[in-house]
Write an enzyme that holds these catalytic residues in place. Sequence first.
Site, mmCIF file in Angstrom:
data_model
loop_
_atom_site.group_PDB
_atom_site.id
_atom_site.type_symbol
_atom_site.label_atom_id
_atom_site.label_comp_id
_atom_site.label_asym_id
_atom_site.label_seq_id
_atom_site.Cartn_x
_atom_site.Cartn_y
_atom_site.Cartn_z
ATOM 1 C CG HIS A 35 -1.821 -1.208 1.283
ATOM 2 N ND1 HIS A 35 -1.376 -2.426 1.749
ATOM 3 C CD2 HIS A 35 -3.122 -1.380 0.927
ATOM 4 C CE1 HIS A 35 -2.380 -3.296 1.684
ATOM 5 N NE2 HIS A 35 -3.441 -2.692 1.194
ATOM 6 C CG HIS A 265 -6.023 1.922 -0.233
ATOM 7 N ND1 HIS A 265 -6.162 2.380 1.053
ATOM 8 C CD2 HIS A 265 -5.947 0.566 -0.140
ATOM 9 C CE1 HIS A 265 -6.178 1.362 1.892
ATOM 10 N NE2 HIS A 265 -6.049 0.244 1.190
ATOM 11 C CD GLU A 414 -19.349 -6.747 25.425
ATOM 12 O OE1 GLU A 414 -20.360 -6.977 26.123
ATOM 13 O OE2 GLU A 414 -19.348 -5.957 24.447
ATOM 14 C CG HIS A 476 -27.317 -13.600 27.692
ATOM 15 N ND1 HIS A 476 -28.082 -13.089 26.677
ATOM 16 C CD2 HIS A 476 -26.949 -12.535 28.451
ATOM 17 C CE1 HIS A 476 -28.205 -11.775 26.821
ATOM 18 N NE2 HIS A 476 -27.516 -11.411 27.896
#
Length: 678
Positions: A35, A265, A414, A476
């Site tokens: 890149h 890019h 999380e 869960h």
Amino acid sequence: MDIDAIRKAHPEHWARAAAIRVLTLDAVAAANSGHSGMPMGMADVATVLFEKHLKFDASAPLWPDRDRFILSAGHGSMLIYSLLHLTGYADMTIEQIRNFRQWGAITAGHPEFGHATGVETTTGPLGQGIANAVGFALAEEVQRARYGKKIVDHHTYVIDGDGCLMEGVSHEAIGLAGKQKLSKLIVFWDNNGITIDGAVSIADVTDQSLRFKAAGWSVFECDGHDPDDIDRAITQAKASNKPSMIACKTHIALGSSAQDTSKGHGALTSPDLIAETRKVYGWDHGPFEIPADIKSAWEAIGSRGAAARAEWQARFDALSDNRRAEFNRALAGDAPKRLAAAIRGVKKAAIADQPKVATRKSSEMVLAAVNPVMAETIGGSADLTGSNNTLTPDLGVHGPDNRKGRYLYYGIREHGMAAAMNGMALHGGVRPYGGTFMCFTDYARPSMRLSALMKLPVTYVMTHDSIGLGEDGPTHQPVEHLALSRATPNMTVIRPADTVETAEAWEIALTADKTPTVLALSRQGLPTVRAKHTNKNLTAQGAYVLADSEGKRMAILIASGSEVSVALAARDILQNEGIGTRVVSMPSMELFAAQDEAYRKRVLPGGPVRVAIEAGVRQGWDTWLYGERGRREKSAFVGMSDFGASAPAGTLFEKYGITAEATADKVKQVLSGNWTAG
């Protein structure tokens, strides 16, 4: 933009920045992949940062009080490799640059921690770097509060792009950093408006400056190609009492025909394009050729911090022997000598009292003994502190008004929590652990994988580890999550059966050097299954004989966690019927696999039928059922094959057939031959 005007206005700066750009073009062309655009666009920002602001010494890349530089936009790896080579890092030779992206080179396609000194973290998965940086900055705050500004006082700088800021983890990281007022954290946004698919506007209209301001950051702007303006913005950011974002308006693939396009890019490998770009830069030297005066100027930048490092060393040497030893011990990741005694104390108490508690509670009991003697631990939870049992009274809550606090309320983040813990572990001097429900490893998984890839001893406290959590239901209840974690290379998964095994599991986690640990802990109360104390850490063997057969051994039951007590009850049933049964507790498959064959053979000898019991999917268990001297037709599995349901835990175990009676029946079916192996 008028490149000629910039060259004439800032000739020395231009020459140094051009060195980054041409090394990028040459390396990408040689590899025929990579890149090019981002390093070409951000070379000016990086040059000003390294020349005038970054505190580092290329001859001492592991100086503890160095500023940290993180390339979150890791696809632009030639930016950091060029900087490391130019400033004189010993391992980043021109040959490494020539071998960009090749087997055995330290110049991997995306920066990888542990390959090259000066690469502070593995980036490439977008957003990870900025989220790691929050952990770096948090570790710096905690250590500065503990050791004082004379010993710990440094910044964390990050370059990220539009892709990093689109990733969801960036939102978690930005919010956490703003709440914590991490004023030593400065982010450069490479605002070039281009992604692989085209202009950013085809997918996103977010006002990033307002977004950062809303999260409690200071925001500055600069022309990303004007060295004076860049210097001004960095100076202002360093003076802020908040984390800072500097929006750097840049041109991707600057000076090439691919400038400001999505083509810019990726890999710019056309010889004509490269030749034309070199002319634009005024660079008439050959591939990988850096003129001596430019290389010398860069090396002077690399040695600029030597005096500051020497002054720091003098201050550090003036500390007491005990203070220096404690700093160095924590930085090295070595456990304190008192840890072993603390673990033994918990084990002895559990053997004496035989508590019936959830292993998440057992974990809290261990932490209450460990945290006071291991001052480098930093705990936390993703909004489940009371459920994960991760907070002990001695820690204190970390925040802008209590930098000595060692507990973090991460909020419902999380992924951000896991990424920040990686950053803390990479920074060094602290040992992070954080909790959530086992099922939500799904949210944390990208950073958990990077913990394993980078060989970081991060501890994941994953509670509510099965259908045993009950009424919250299948959303869960983790079913496949143990298998997912076990499938990850270099990750130790431990599912303890009681308080004793939980204490041993924490000892393993807190003495780990290059391996993250997942502790799978129960919501429901579990009986103590270990009847006799031993100083030896049996859990460290991965599996061991918990109860042997009486009479001829005809069956071996292998179980982990909450199902170990099920196996013991099934053994009682079978023994009463004259079927000699051994129970093997297997808290960690990875640790058992690491034992020598002689030990594994003693635990799992050939001959008897084998039945494994675990309230999760079967994947992974066949290694121990009909591998290791076992046979497919003489083995079976008691566990889950589908998602759970919403009901009390006892009902669920009965309905899904994870009971002592069902296990005993399975053994008898296999022994009778009235059984089709799965």
